[in-house]
Design a protein around this motif. Structure first.
Motif, PDB file in Angstrom:
ATOM      1  N   LEU A   1       0.829  -1.200   0.000  1.00  0.00           N
ATOM      2  CA  LEU A   1       0.000   0.000   0.000  1.00  0.00           C
ATOM      3  C   LEU A   1       0.867   1.254   0.000  1.00  0.00           C
ATOM      4  O   LEU A   1       0.635   2.188  -0.788  1.00  0.00           O
ATOM      5  N   THR A   2       1.864   1.310   0.875  1.00  0.00           N
ATOM      6  CA  THR A   2       2.719   2.502   0.932  1.00  0.00           C
ATOM      7  C   THR A   2       3.496   2.677  -0.371  1.00  0.00           C
ATOM      8  O   THR A   2       3.699   3.803  -0.832  1.00  0.00           O
ATOM      9  N   GLU A   3       3.908   1.571  -0.968  1.00  0.00           N
ATOM     10  CA  GLU A   3       4.601   1.636  -2.268  1.00  0.00           C
ATOM     11  C   GLU A   3       3.699   2.284  -3.322  1.00  0.00           C
ATOM     12  O   GLU A   3       4.107   3.179  -4.067  1.00  0.00           O
ATOM     13  N   LYS A   4       2.437   1.842  -3.374  1.00  0.00           N
ATOM     14  CA  LYS A   4       1.512   2.359  -4.377  1.00  0.00           C
ATOM     15  C   LYS A   4       1.168   3.827  -4.122  1.00  0.00           C
ATOM     16  O   LYS A   4       1.076   4.638  -5.056  1.00  0.00           O
ATOM     17  N   LEU A   5       0.955   4.187  -2.846  1.00  0.00           N
ATOM     18  CA  LEU A   5       0.654   5.583  -2.518  1.00  0.00           C
ATOM     19  C   LEU A   5       1.810   6.497  -2.938  1.00  0.00           C
ATOM     20  O   LEU A   5       1.593   7.562  -3.520  1.00  0.00           O
ATOM     21  N   GLY A   6       3.037   6.058  -2.651  1.00  0.00           N
ATOM     22  CA  GLY A   6       4.210   6.853  -3.016  1.00  0.00           C
ATOM     23  C   GLY A   6       4.349   7.011  -4.519  1.00  0.00           C
ATOM     24  O   GLY A   6       4.625   8.108  -5.028  1.00  0.00           O
ATOM     25  N   LYS A   7       4.162   5.928  -5.258  1.00  0.00           N
ATOM     26  CA  LYS A   7       4.279   5.990  -6.723  1.00  0.00           C
ATOM     27  C   LYS A   7       3.207   6.901  -7.324  1.00  0.00           C
ATOM     28  O   LYS A   7       3.467   7.649  -8.266  1.00  0.00           O
TER      29      LYS A   7
ATOM     30  N   ALA B   1       3.074  14.968  -8.833  1.00  0.00           N
ATOM     31  CA  ALA B   1       3.756  16.162  -8.321  1.00  0.00           C
ATOM     32  C   ALA B   1       4.012  17.156  -9.450  1.00  0.00           C
ATOM     33  O   ALA B   1       4.358  16.772 -10.567  1.00  0.00           O
ATOM     34  N   LYS B   2       3.831  18.430  -9.159  1.00  0.00           N
ATOM     35  CA  LYS B   2       4.137  19.483 -10.112  1.00  0.00           C
ATOM     36  C   LYS B   2       5.006  20.521  -9.413  1.00  0.00           C
ATOM     37  O   LYS B   2       4.567  21.190  -8.489  1.00  0.00           O
ATOM     38  N   GLY B   3       6.264  20.626  -9.847  1.00  0.00           N
ATOM     39  CA  GLY B   3       7.195  21.554  -9.211  1.00  0.00           C
ATOM     40  C   GLY B   3       7.802  20.969  -7.948  1.00  0.00           C
ATOM     41  O   GLY B   3       7.604  19.801  -7.611  1.00  0.00           O
ATOM     42  N   ASN B   4       8.548  21.775  -7.243  1.00  0.00           N
ATOM     43  CA  ASN B   4       9.216  21.331  -6.018  1.00  0.00           C
ATOM     44  C   ASN B   4       8.218  20.850  -4.976  1.00  0.00           C
ATOM     45  O   ASN B   4       7.204  21.495  -4.728  1.00  0.00           O
ATOM     46  N   ILE B   5       8.519  19.717  -4.349  1.00  0.00           N
ATOM     47  CA  ILE B   5       7.687  19.209  -3.260  1.00  0.00           C
ATOM     48  C   ILE B   5       8.048  19.960  -1.984  1.00  0.00           C
ATOM     49  O   ILE B   5       9.215  20.059  -1.618  1.00  0.00           O
ATOM     50  N   LYS B   6       7.032  20.492  -1.310  1.00  0.00           N
ATOM     51  CA  LYS B   6       7.256  21.290  -0.099  1.00  0.00           C
ATOM     52  C   LYS B   6       6.998  20.482   1.175  1.00  0.00           C
ATOM     53  O   LYS B   6       7.771  20.551   2.124  1.00  0.00           O
ATOM     54  N   GLU B   7       5.873  19.739   1.211  1.00  0.00           N
ATOM     55  CA  GLU B   7       5.493  19.013   2.424  1.00  0.00           C
ATOM     56  C   GLU B   7       4.927  17.643   2.074  1.00  0.00           C
ATOM     57  O   GLU B   7       4.277  17.478   1.038  1.00  0.00           O
ATOM     58  N   ILE B   8       5.152  16.695   2.976  1.00  0.00           N
ATOM     59  CA  ILE B   8       4.497  15.380   2.898  1.00  0.00           C
ATOM     60  C   ILE B   8       3.994  15.060   4.302  1.00  0.00           C
ATOM     61  O   ILE B   8       4.787  14.973   5.246  1.00  0.00           O
ATOM     62  N   ASN B   9       2.679  14.941   4.439  1.00  0.00           N
ATOM     63  CA  ASN B   9       2.067  14.664   5.739  1.00  0.00           C
ATOM     64  C   ASN B   9       1.397  13.290   5.689  1.00  0.00           C
ATOM     65  O   ASN B   9       0.574  13.029   4.816  1.00  0.00           O
ATOM     66  N   ILE B  10       1.759  12.419   6.622  1.00  0.00           N
ATOM     67  CA  ILE B  10       1.240  11.054   6.632  1.00  0.00           C
ATOM     68  C   ILE B  10       0.521  10.804   7.956  1.00  0.00           C
ATOM     69  O   ILE B  10       1.074  11.048   9.034  1.00  0.00           O
TER      70      ILE B  10
ATOM     71  N   MET C   1       0.366  15.566   0.032  1.00  0.00           N
ATOM     72  CA  MET C   1       1.602  16.103  -0.526  1.00  0.00           C
ATOM     73  C   MET C   1       1.348  17.495  -1.076  1.00  0.00           C
ATOM     74  O   MET C   1       0.434  17.698  -1.875  1.00  0.00           O
ATOM     75  N   LYS C   2       2.155  18.448  -0.639  1.00  0.00           N
ATOM     76  CA  LYS C   2       2.045  19.823  -1.115  1.00  0.00           C
ATOM     77  C   LYS C   2       3.277  20.132  -1.967  1.00  0.00           C
ATOM     78  O   LYS C   2       4.404  20.053  -1.472  1.00  0.00           O
ATOM     79  N   SER C   3       3.027  20.452  -3.234  1.00  0.00           N
ATOM     80  CA  SER C   3       4.128  20.822  -4.112  1.00  0.00           C
ATOM     81  C   SER C   3       3.952  22.253  -4.583  1.00  0.00           C
ATOM     82  O   SER C   3       2.983  22.926  -4.212  1.00  0.00           O
ATOM     83  N   GLU C   4       4.890  22.733  -5.386  1.00  0.00           N
ATOM     84  CA  GLU C   4       4.952  24.144  -5.750  1.00  0.00           C
ATOM     85  C   GLU C   4       3.643  24.657  -6.343  1.00  0.00           C
ATOM     86  O   GLU C   4       3.207  25.764  -6.047  1.00  0.00           O
ATOM     87  N   SER C   5       3.029  23.855  -7.204  1.00  0.00           N
ATOM     88  CA  SER C   5       1.820  24.341  -7.867  1.00  0.00           C
ATOM     89  C   SER C   5       0.643  23.384  -7.762  1.00  0.00           C
ATOM     90  O   SER C   5      -0.362  23.556  -8.443  1.00  0.00           O
ATOM     91  N   LYS C   6       0.751  22.359  -6.880  1.00  0.00           N
ATOM     92  CA  LYS C   6      -0.366  21.430  -6.764  1.00  0.00           C
ATOM     93  C   LYS C   6      -0.309  20.687  -5.431  1.00  0.00           C
ATOM     94  O   LYS C   6       0.744  20.231  -5.013  1.00  0.00           O
ATOM     95  N   ASP C   7      -1.449  20.575  -4.754  1.00  0.00           N
ATOM     96  CA  ASP C   7      -1.564  19.760  -3.544  1.00  0.00           C
ATOM     97  C   ASP C   7      -2.459  18.570  -3.863  1.00  0.00           C
ATOM     98  O   ASP C   7      -3.404  18.684  -4.642  1.00  0.00           O
ATOM     99  N   ILE C   8      -2.172  17.432  -3.243  1.00  0.00           N
ATOM    100  CA  ILE C   8      -3.007  16.251  -3.455  1.00  0.00           C
ATOM    101  C   ILE C   8      -3.006  15.410  -2.190  1.00  0.00           C
ATOM    102  O   ILE C   8      -2.007  15.356  -1.462  1.00  0.00           O
ATOM    103  N   SER C   9      -4.126  14.751  -1.906  1.00  0.00           N
ATOM    104  CA  SER C   9      -4.183  13.840  -0.757  1.00  0.00           C
ATOM    105  C   SER C   9      -4.803  12.527  -1.204  1.00  0.00           C
ATOM    106  O   SER C   9      -5.701  12.496  -2.048  1.00  0.00           O
ATOM    107  N   LEU C  10      -4.283  11.450  -0.646  1.00  0.00           N
ATOM    108  CA  LEU C  10      -4.778  10.103  -0.923  1.00  0.00           C
ATOM    109  C   LEU C  10      -5.069   9.402   0.383  1.00  0.00           C
ATOM    110  O   LEU C  10      -4.359   9.615   1.380  1.00  0.00           O
TER     111      LEU C  10
END
Length: 526
Positions: free
Chosen positions: A331-337, A343-352, A419-428
């Motif tokens: 599961l963690t492998e798939k979430l990371g991939k 990701a778009k641009g520099n990754i700023k934060e990863i909250n788990i 995950m928060k990146s330079e121009s896009k945030d996403i949560s799974l």
């Protein structure tokens, strides 16, 4: 520790063997066969290999005392890492051993291209004296473009500064602080290609980097530009490289790696403006010595009960802990991939966040490191593993937080990654059922299988838009195998997850984005 035994199955530098003699009995058998290895491995606590010896599942299952498999080099293609993990055996390598060596080889090829050294050498040996033919270029004042700023890319930049070169860098993960310290300017790939006089590639070969440099990229390079690849074959599309070189679209190229190795009947062989070497960038006596010493010291740490630095798999866990945590590996492998590909641009934060029974587990940190490993590895040349994942993220300026909560939404356990990146945030949000499943994307309820190719589309929830998306995909020959939609309110933004039967190209996504009321689309290959 006095009873420890180490098998040296491939030839390594004597310095490495000397390091081990004070802590273990060392058996040097560099001609051992596969059959012999399966028979004798039960007696050993550690094994060192290079490329010749294959440490297969059969070998690992025959081992009774084995604690660590050490590869005196960078790659571990000859080791069944998955089988080693299942049996609680650490796998280590020596990634830092070749950094300087490869950087020096890269500079050597750049100099050979700039001053036409290799073809001038050939000319003189043919009793010719063609001085005018070999007019060269100074590196001083020229711009170096570095694609990938890991250990090797950084070493190349350091050396280029001694030649008076400026440096542009394309690397989505380098921090502003690191760039300032190295004296480089971080730009996007297109800007680098347009403005560099010399380009050098230092990224791993992944589905995302395969043919990263092809005709569209050659078309925007300077007419006299050079490009060098000492990383992996396949990053540069050789067919397009030949066209660019033979038509004078670019000035020259240097390759140490190839799409097929060894290369056969390669048209590049007939060109004077290309320098070719036989995958020897990492081949120096010093690199082989350092690799042997590094892995020997890793083995010594394990024998002393310490944690080695270059672990490529799961650190040894007690059997009970391993069985509790194992269902969440995939599961963690798939979430990371999934996150890495969005990701778009520099990754700023990863909250788990760990929910349900997992919130009571004391070693979630291992799962956090697994997520980081999958996000960071595809873009970095130096391996990111369970030991160094947190420190690599910190160096890259990524803030990592870990939390726990009790609400698992009716599931036994649940993992949420934001995950928060330079121009896009996403949560799974995902669960470890029979197979890993993603059940929420950005707060939209879905039920996503984590295999194959998926297209995630954000759109305005109005009549006709789903049909328009399906029609546009059909026009491009993309077959939809499964479709799910999630929304929060009627007429608002919605998310569609499409499982499709083939990989989706960037040009196909661009056509989808031209549809009115389609906000975003991204393809994910799991």
């Amino acid at each position: 520790m006095d009873n420890m035994k180490v098998l040296i199955a491939d030839q390594i530098n004597e310095k490495g063997i000397d390091e081990l003699k004070d802590v273990a009995e060392v058996v040097n058998n560099t001609s051992i066969t596969k059959e012999e290895l399966v028979t004798v491995i039960k007696d050993f606590d550690a094994i060192i290999v290079r490329s010749r010896t294959k440490v297969t599942r059969e070998v690992i299952e025959a081992a009774e005392k084995l604690k660590i498999i050490a590869r005196a080099g960078v790659g571990v293609d000859n080791v069944d890492v998955e089988a080693a993990t299942e049996h609680g055996i650490m796998v280590v390598n020596a990634p830092e051993s070749t950094s300087i060596t490869v950087a020096e080889h890269t500079m050597g090829i750049i100099l050979s291209l700039a001053r036409k050294i290799s073809i001038a050498d050939k000319s003189v040996k043919e009793s010719k004296w063609e001085k005018k033919k070999f007019m060269g270029l100074e590196l001083n004042g020229k711009t170096l473009g570095v694609i990938g700023m890991g250990r090797i890319g950084s070493q190349v930049v350091t050396r280029s500064k001694a030649f008076g070169m400026d440096a542009l860098v394309y690397d989505p993960y380098i921090t502003e602080e690191a760039a300032a310290e190295l004296g480089v300017t971080v730009v996007d790939l297109e800007t680098l290609l347009k403005n560099s006089d010399v380009m050098t590639v230092h990224v791993p070969l992944t589905p995302e980097t395969k043919h990263l440099i092809a005709k569209p990229q050659f078309d925007i390079m300077k007419e006299n530009a050079f490009i060098v690849n000492c990383a992996r074959g396949g990053i540069i599309k050789e067919e397009d490289l030949y066209e660019a070189l033979s038509t004078g679209k670019i000035g020259g190229a240097g390759l140490d790696v190839y799409e097929e190795e060894p290369p056969k009947n390669n048209p590049l062989f007939g060109l004077d403006n290309v320098v070719l070497t036989p995958h020897i960038a990492a081949s120096t006596a010093e690199a082989q010595r350092d690799a042997a010493i590094i892995v020997a010291n890793e083995i010594k740490k394990v024998f002393k009960g310490e944690s080695p630095k270059n672990v490529l798999n799961m650190p040894v866990l007690d059997p009970e802990t391993f069985q509790l945590i194992k269902p969440y590996f995939k599961l963690t492998e798939k979430l990371g991939k999934f996150l890495m590909q969005t990701a778009k641009g520099n990754i700023k934060e990863i909250n788990i966040t760990y929910c349900g029974e997992l919130s009571e587990f004391k070693k979630q940190d291992i799962l956090t490191r697994m997520v980081l490993q999958e996000i960071l590895n595809p873009i970095l040349t130096e391996p990111v593993n369970l030991v160094n994942a947190n420190s690599v993220a910190k160096i890259r300026g990524i803030v990592v937080t870990e939390g726990k909560r009790c609400d698992a939404k009716g599931y036994k356990s649940l993992i949420k990654v934001e995950m928060k990146s330079e121009s896009k945030d996403i949560s799974l949000e995902g669960i470890a059922a029979k197979e890993p499943e993603i059940i929420m994307i950005d707060g939209y309820k879905v039920d996503v299988e984590t295999e194959g190719t998926m297209l995630i589309v954000r759109y305005k929830d109005i009549p006709g838009i789903i049909g328009a998306i399906g029609t546009r995909l059909g026009e491009q020959g993309i077959n939809i195998a499964k479709m799910q939609v999630g929304r929060k309110e009627l007429g608002g933004e919605a998310v569609m997850v499409l499982k499709v039967d083939q990989k989706v190209k960037g040009t196909e996504i661009e056509k989808l984005l031209k549809l009115e009321d389609v906000y975003d689309a991204v393809a994910v290959n799991l």
